[in-house]
Motif scaffolding. Structure first.
Motif, short mmCIF file in Angstrom:
data_model
loop_
_atom_site.label_atom_id
_atom_site.label_comp_id
_atom_site.label_asym_id
_atom_site.label_seq_id
_atom_site.Cartn_x
_atom_site.Cartn_y
_atom_site.Cartn_z
N VAL A 1 0.82 -1.21 0.00
CA VAL A 1 0.00 0.00 0.00
C VAL A 1 0.85 1.26 0.00
N ILE A 2 1.87 1.29 0.87
CA ILE A 2 2.64 2.53 1.02
C ILE A 2 3.69 2.68 -0.08
N VAL A 3 4.46 1.63 -0.32
CA VAL A 3 5.52 1.72 -1.33
C VAL A 3 4.94 1.71 -2.74
N SER B 1 -7.24 -10.57 2.16
CA SER B 1 -8.00 -9.98 1.07
C SER B 1 -7.43 -8.62 0.68
N THR B 2 -6.98 -7.85 1.69
CA THR B 2 -6.36 -6.54 1.41
C THR B 2 -5.10 -6.72 0.57
N LEU B 3 -4.26 -7.68 0.98
CA LEU B 3 -3.02 -7.93 0.24
C LEU B 3 -3.32 -8.39 -1.18
N GLN B 4 -4.35 -9.21 -1.32
CA GLN B 4 -4.70 -9.69 -2.65
C GLN B 4 -5.19 -8.56 -3.56
N ILE B 5 -5.97 -7.63 -2.95
CA ILE B 5 -6.44 -6.47 -3.71
C ILE B 5 -5.24 -5.62 -4.15
N ALA B 6 -4.34 -5.33 -3.21
CA ALA B 6 -3.23 -4.42 -3.48
C ALA B 6 -2.16 -5.04 -4.37
N MET B 7 -1.88 -6.34 -4.18
CA MET B 7 -0.75 -6.96 -4.86
C MET B 7 -1.14 -7.80 -6.07
N TYR C 1 -6.60 3.70 -20.64
CA TYR C 1 -5.66 3.02 -19.76
C TYR C 1 -5.86 3.48 -18.31
N MET C 2 -5.50 2.59 -17.36
CA MET C 2 -5.62 2.93 -15.95
C MET C 2 -4.26 2.90 -15.28
N PRO C 3 -3.62 4.06 -15.08
CA PRO C 3 -2.35 4.07 -14.32
C PRO C 3 -2.63 3.83 -12.85
N LEU C 4 -1.62 3.36 -12.14
CA LEU C 4 -1.77 3.05 -10.72
C LEU C 4 -1.54 4.32 -9.90
N VAL C 5 -2.35 5.35 -10.19
CA VAL C 5 -2.20 6.64 -9.54
C VAL C 5 -3.50 7.01 -8.83
N PHE C 6 -3.44 7.04 -7.50
CA PHE C 6 -4.60 7.38 -6.69
C PHE C 6 -4.57 8.86 -6.32
N THR C 7 -5.71 9.38 -5.88
CA THR C 7 -5.75 10.76 -5.37
C THR C 7 -5.13 10.79 -3.97
N TRP C 8 -4.75 11.99 -3.52
CA TRP C 8 -4.14 12.09 -2.20
C TRP C 8 -5.10 11.69 -1.07
N PRO C 9 -6.40 12.06 -1.12
CA PRO C 9 -7.31 11.57 -0.08
C PRO C 9 -7.36 10.04 -0.01
N GLU C 10 -7.34 9.39 -1.19
CA GLU C 10 -7.35 7.93 -1.22
C GLU C 10 -6.06 7.37 -0.61
N LEU C 11 -4.93 7.93 -1.01
CA LEU C 11 -3.64 7.45 -0.50
C LEU C 11 -3.51 7.62 1.01
N ILE C 12 -3.84 8.82 1.50
CA ILE C 12 -3.69 9.10 2.93
C ILE C 12 -4.62 8.20 3.74
N VAL D 1 -3.04 4.62 3.74
CA VAL D 1 -1.84 4.58 4.59
C VAL D 1 -2.24 4.60 6.07
N THR D 2 -3.21 5.45 6.41
CA THR D 2 -3.69 5.53 7.80
C THR D 2 -4.29 4.20 8.24
N ALA D 3 -5.09 3.59 7.36
CA ALA D 3 -5.72 2.30 7.68
C ALA D 3 -4.67 1.22 7.91
N VAL D 4 -3.62 1.22 7.08
CA VAL D 4 -2.56 0.22 7.23
C VAL D 4 -1.85 0.36 8.57
N PHE D 5 -1.45 1.58 8.91
CA PHE D 5 -0.73 1.78 10.17
C PHE D 5 -1.62 1.46 11.38
N LEU D 6 -2.89 1.83 11.32
CA LEU D 6 -3.81 1.55 12.43
C LEU D 6 -3.99 0.04 12.62
#
Length: 355
Positions: free
Chosen positions: A137-139, A282-288, A304-315, A318-323
């Motif tokens: 998710v983060i990298v 399931s999270t890992l499967q979605i992300a990886m 085409y769909m680049p792997l580029v999310f918006t900043w609200p989505e990314l933050i 990342v918050t969900a992963v750390f929590l």
């Protein structure tokens, strides 16, 4: 009781979905019919994978549940890609990460915690998954957004394809690590860490019936999902929902209904290894796997769909992963930790609704 309700929903919902599509019923009505039918079909997929989990063990069972649970979302996303709804696809991937880590895990910890004061699970799996979550998710998700600011669209897509291939290869290596080379190596040292996980239990269906139910439900979901996608625009205009909200909340909840239900049931039965494997796996499967596969599949479509999310989505991700890492890294949980995860999901849901 719940199984009877889902049976009625399938017997009524599937014919209504076909009839409503052929007769061109209003999109808002069909959106509700499609969503309820997909959730009901997902419950059958959940029961079938639970039967297979009893036969094959918690790790493979959790993997199967995550895979077929994500199959629903993958199908919806492919048809969304075909329709050029890139924003909804990326938002639904975000919603899956948030939904699995905060809503599914939160509900599982909360429901299980109301029956047991402490619920334990394999701490080694939790720590292994923590590293993968940070990587996936983060990298892998943040890097494309940062680098793409100084890249052309073609270069951004090339970067996304390269990252996608690396993610898929690492995901396959992770499965090989857990299921082959290090299967059974990291066992819980604390007595009872998998309380209830090895109780004798009869599967609801045999292996053959379970596989047949999975196949039939998947075909039905594919048909309904194709038509569900075409209702998004009108439904969004009717209720004032943005593409972001539809993807993050609505599509993610409908698409992940199977593992939502199964993880909560497993936690209620104190089978926390399976519940955690479903939520985090399931999270890992979605992300990886799912996200990179969608990036590669988008090369077959006009948009085409680049792997580029918006900043609200990314933050939010990342918050969900750390929590989740902070709460699960000790290998035990309780109802209050579940409530904390659900509270975080509610806050993010309000944010995406108002954005």
């Amino acid at each position: 009781m719940a199984n009877k309700i889902f049976m009625v929903l399938v017997l009524v919902g599937v014919p209504l979905s076909v009839i409503g599509t052929l007769l061109h019923w209003p999109s808002v009505i069909m959106f509700v019919v499609y969503c309820l039918t997909i959730v009901a079909l997902a419950s059958f997929m959940g029961r079938a994978t639970e039967s297979l989990a009893i036969v094959m063990g918690p790790r493979i069972g959790g993997l199967l549940n995550a895979t077929f649970g994500n199959a629903v979302e993958l199908i919806i996303s492919i048809f969304s890609l075909k329709a050029g709804l890139i924003g909804i696809v990326l938002a639904s991937l975000t919603g899956s990460v948030l939904g699995n880590l905060l809503l599914v895990a939160g509900l599982s910890f909360f429901v299980g915690g109301t029956r047991y004061k402490r619920q334990l699970f394999n701490v080694y799996d939790a720590r292994h998954n923590a590293g993968l979550l940070i990587f996936a998710v983060i990298v892998a998700f943040v890097i494309p957004e940062v680098f793409s600011r100084n890249m052309s669209d073609v270069e951004t897509m090339s970067l996304s394809v390269g990252i996608s291939i690396i993610l898929i290869l690492l995901y396959l290596a992770a499965l090989f690590f857990k299921l082959v080379t290090h299967r059974g190596v990291y066992q819980p040292t604390e007595k009872g860490a998998v309380m209830g996980a090895h109780e004798e239990e009869e599967p609801e269906w045999g292996k053959g019936i379970a596989i047949a139910v999975l196949a039939a439900a998947t075909v039905a979901v594919a048909y309904i999902s194709e038509h569900l996608v075409h209702t998004f625009s009108e439904v969004g205009e009717t209720f004032g929902w943005t593409e972001l909200f539809i993807g993050v909340i609505i599509v993610a909840i409908v698409g992940n209904a199977a593992e939502h239900a199964t993880a909560i049931i497993m936690a209620y039965k104190n089978k926390m290894d399976i519940a955690v494997e479903i939520a985090v796996g399931s999270t890992l499967q979605i992300a990886m796997f799912v996200a990179p596969v969608l990036v590669l599949l988008s090369l077959l479509f006009p948009t085409y769909m680049p792997l580029v999310f918006t900043w609200p989505e990314l933050i939010s991700m990342v918050t969900a992963v750390f929590l989740m890492i902070m709460i699960s890294n000790d290998g035990e949980t309780n109802w209050f930790e579940g409530l904390t995860l659900m509270a975080a999901y509610a806050i993010m849901g309000i944010g995406f609704y108002l954005l």
